[in-house]
Write a protein that holds these residues in place. Structure first.
Motif, PDB file in Angstrom:
ATOM      1  N   THR A  11       0.854  -1.191   0.000  1.00 38.55           N
ATOM      2  CA  THR A  11       0.000   0.000   0.000  1.00 38.55           C
ATOM      3  C   THR A  11       0.882   1.230   0.000  1.00 38.55           C
ATOM      4  O   THR A  11       2.104   1.135   0.154  1.00 38.55           O
ATOM      5  CB  THR A  11      -0.899   0.033   1.251  1.00 38.55           C
ATOM      6  OG1 THR A  11      -0.079   0.116   2.415  1.00 38.55           O
ATOM      7  CG2 THR A  11      -1.778  -1.190   1.337  1.00 38.55           C
ATOM      8  N   ASP A  12       0.254   2.386  -0.141  1.00 37.25           N
ATOM      9  CA  ASP A  12       1.023   3.610   0.028  1.00 37.25           C
ATOM     10  C   ASP A  12       1.158   3.887   1.527  1.00 37.25           C
ATOM     11  O   ASP A  12       0.820   3.041   2.341  1.00 37.25           O
ATOM     12  CB  ASP A  12       0.388   4.770  -0.733  1.00 37.25           C
ATOM     13  CG  ASP A  12      -1.051   5.028  -0.328  1.00 37.25           C
ATOM     14  OD1 ASP A  12      -1.479   4.491   0.700  1.00 37.25           O
ATOM     15  OD2 ASP A  12      -1.725   5.780  -1.038  1.00 37.25           O
ATOM     16  N   SER A  16      -3.785   4.832   7.966  1.00 37.62           N
ATOM     17  CA  SER A  16      -4.864   3.930   8.364  1.00 37.62           C
ATOM     18  C   SER A  16      -4.663   2.491   7.888  1.00 37.62           C
ATOM     19  O   SER A  16      -5.262   1.576   8.446  1.00 37.62           O
ATOM     20  CB  SER A  16      -6.201   4.451   7.844  1.00 37.62           C
ATOM     21  OG  SER A  16      -6.199   4.503   6.444  1.00 37.62           O
ATOM     22  N   TYR A  17      -3.832   2.261   6.873  1.00 40.29           N
ATOM     23  CA  TYR A  17      -3.657   0.901   6.357  1.00 40.29           C
ATOM     24  C   TYR A  17      -3.114  -0.082   7.393  1.00 40.29           C
ATOM     25  O   TYR A  17      -3.659  -1.174   7.526  1.00 40.29           O
ATOM     26  CB  TYR A  17      -2.772   0.896   5.119  1.00 40.29           C
ATOM     27  CG  TYR A  17      -3.464   1.393   3.876  1.00 40.29           C
ATOM     28  CD1 TYR A  17      -4.690   0.890   3.475  1.00 40.29           C
ATOM     29  CD2 TYR A  17      -2.874   2.357   3.084  1.00 40.29           C
ATOM     30  CE1 TYR A  17      -5.322   1.344   2.337  1.00 40.29           C
ATOM     31  CE2 TYR A  17      -3.499   2.824   1.940  1.00 40.29           C
ATOM     32  CZ  TYR A  17      -4.723   2.305   1.569  1.00 40.29           C
ATOM     33  OH  TYR A  17      -5.334   2.751   0.443  1.00 40.29           O
ATOM     34  N   ILE A  20      -5.906  -1.089   9.751  1.00 46.32           N
ATOM     35  CA  ILE A  20      -6.917  -1.934   9.116  1.00 46.32           C
ATOM     36  C   ILE A  20      -6.398  -3.360   8.954  1.00 46.32           C
ATOM     37  O   ILE A  20      -7.116  -4.327   9.226  1.00 46.32           O
ATOM     38  CB  ILE A  20      -7.315  -1.348   7.745  1.00 46.32           C
ATOM     39  CG1 ILE A  20      -8.061  -0.030   7.950  1.00 46.32           C
ATOM     40  CG2 ILE A  20      -8.163  -2.322   6.957  1.00 46.32           C
ATOM     41  CD1 ILE A  20      -8.262   0.758   6.686  1.00 46.32           C
ATOM     42  N   ILE A  21      -5.156  -3.497   8.551  1.00 44.85           N
ATOM     43  CA  ILE A  21      -4.580  -4.832   8.357  1.00 44.85           C
ATOM     44  C   ILE A  21      -4.505  -5.577   9.685  1.00 44.85           C
ATOM     45  O   ILE A  21      -4.857  -6.755   9.773  1.00 44.85           O
ATOM     46  CB  ILE A  21      -3.197  -4.727   7.675  1.00 44.85           C
ATOM     47  CG1 ILE A  21      -3.395  -4.260   6.227  1.00 44.85           C
ATOM     48  CG2 ILE A  21      -2.464  -6.055   7.714  1.00 44.85           C
ATOM     49  CD1 ILE A  21      -2.121  -3.910   5.498  1.00 44.85           C
ATOM     50  N   HIS A  36       2.999  -6.598   5.389  1.00 48.82           N
ATOM     51  CA  HIS A  36       2.547  -5.294   4.897  1.00 48.82           C
ATOM     52  C   HIS A  36       3.762  -4.491   4.453  1.00 48.82           C
ATOM     53  O   HIS A  36       4.648  -4.205   5.237  1.00 48.82           O
ATOM     54  CB  HIS A  36       1.783  -4.543   5.985  1.00 48.82           C
ATOM     55  CG  HIS A  36       1.323  -3.197   5.535  1.00 48.82           C
ATOM     56  ND1 HIS A  36       1.422  -2.089   6.324  1.00 48.82           N
ATOM     57  CD2 HIS A  36       0.775  -2.778   4.371  1.00 48.82           C
ATOM     58  CE1 HIS A  36       0.950  -1.045   5.665  1.00 48.82           C
ATOM     59  NE2 HIS A  36       0.551  -1.452   4.477  1.00 48.82           N
ATOM     60  N   THR A  38       5.073  -0.930   2.371  1.00 46.86           N
ATOM     61  CA  THR A  38       4.636   0.385   1.921  1.00 46.86           C
ATOM     62  C   THR A  38       5.546   0.856   0.808  1.00 46.86           C
ATOM     63  O   THR A  38       6.766   0.806   0.918  1.00 46.86           O
ATOM     64  CB  THR A  38       4.652   1.413   3.065  1.00 46.86           C
ATOM     65  OG1 THR A  38       5.964   1.491   3.598  1.00 46.86           O
ATOM     66  CG2 THR A  38       3.684   1.044   4.152  1.00 46.86           C
ATOM     67  N   ASN A  43       2.259  -0.292  -5.327  1.00 48.70           N
ATOM     68  CA  ASN A  43       0.922  -0.747  -4.959  1.00 48.70           C
ATOM     69  C   ASN A  43       0.002  -0.923  -6.153  1.00 48.70           C
ATOM     70  O   ASN A  43      -0.984  -1.616  -6.067  1.00 48.70           O
ATOM     71  CB  ASN A  43       0.279   0.181  -3.932  1.00 48.70           C
ATOM     72  CG  ASN A  43       0.110   1.581  -4.453  1.00 48.70           C
ATOM     73  OD1 ASN A  43       0.815   1.987  -5.362  1.00 48.70           O
ATOM     74  ND2 ASN A  43      -0.815   2.334  -3.885  1.00 48.70           N
TER      75      ASN A  43
END
Length: 67
Positions: A11-12, A16-17, A20-21, A36, A38, A43
């Motif tokens: 993800t970028d 919040s990612y 959430i993960i 995860h 970044t 992405n």
């Protein structure tokens, strides 16, 4: 749960990612083994691959007829 869960999720850098993960992992909807990562550009492979197209389109943009 799918037959082929994602191993790395890229993800970028939106804050919040990770939350959430972690939440999905705690609820059992995502495997604990998921990594995860970044990256601003990895992405979206299609988004990162449009550079060649831009090089073709950009020179033609100035050839329009002005009225």
């Amino acid at each position: 749960m799918s037959d082929y869960p994602p191993f790395p999720i890229t993800t970028d850098r939106l804050a919040s990612y990770p939350k959430i993960i972690r939440r999905l992992q705690c609820e059992g909807l995502l495997s604990k083994d998921v990594e995860h990562r970044t990256s601003q550009f990895l992405n979206n492979i299609i988004e990162a691959d449009h550079g060649a197209l831009k090089r073709v389109i950009r020179p033609t943009r100035g050839c329009g007829v002005r009225r």
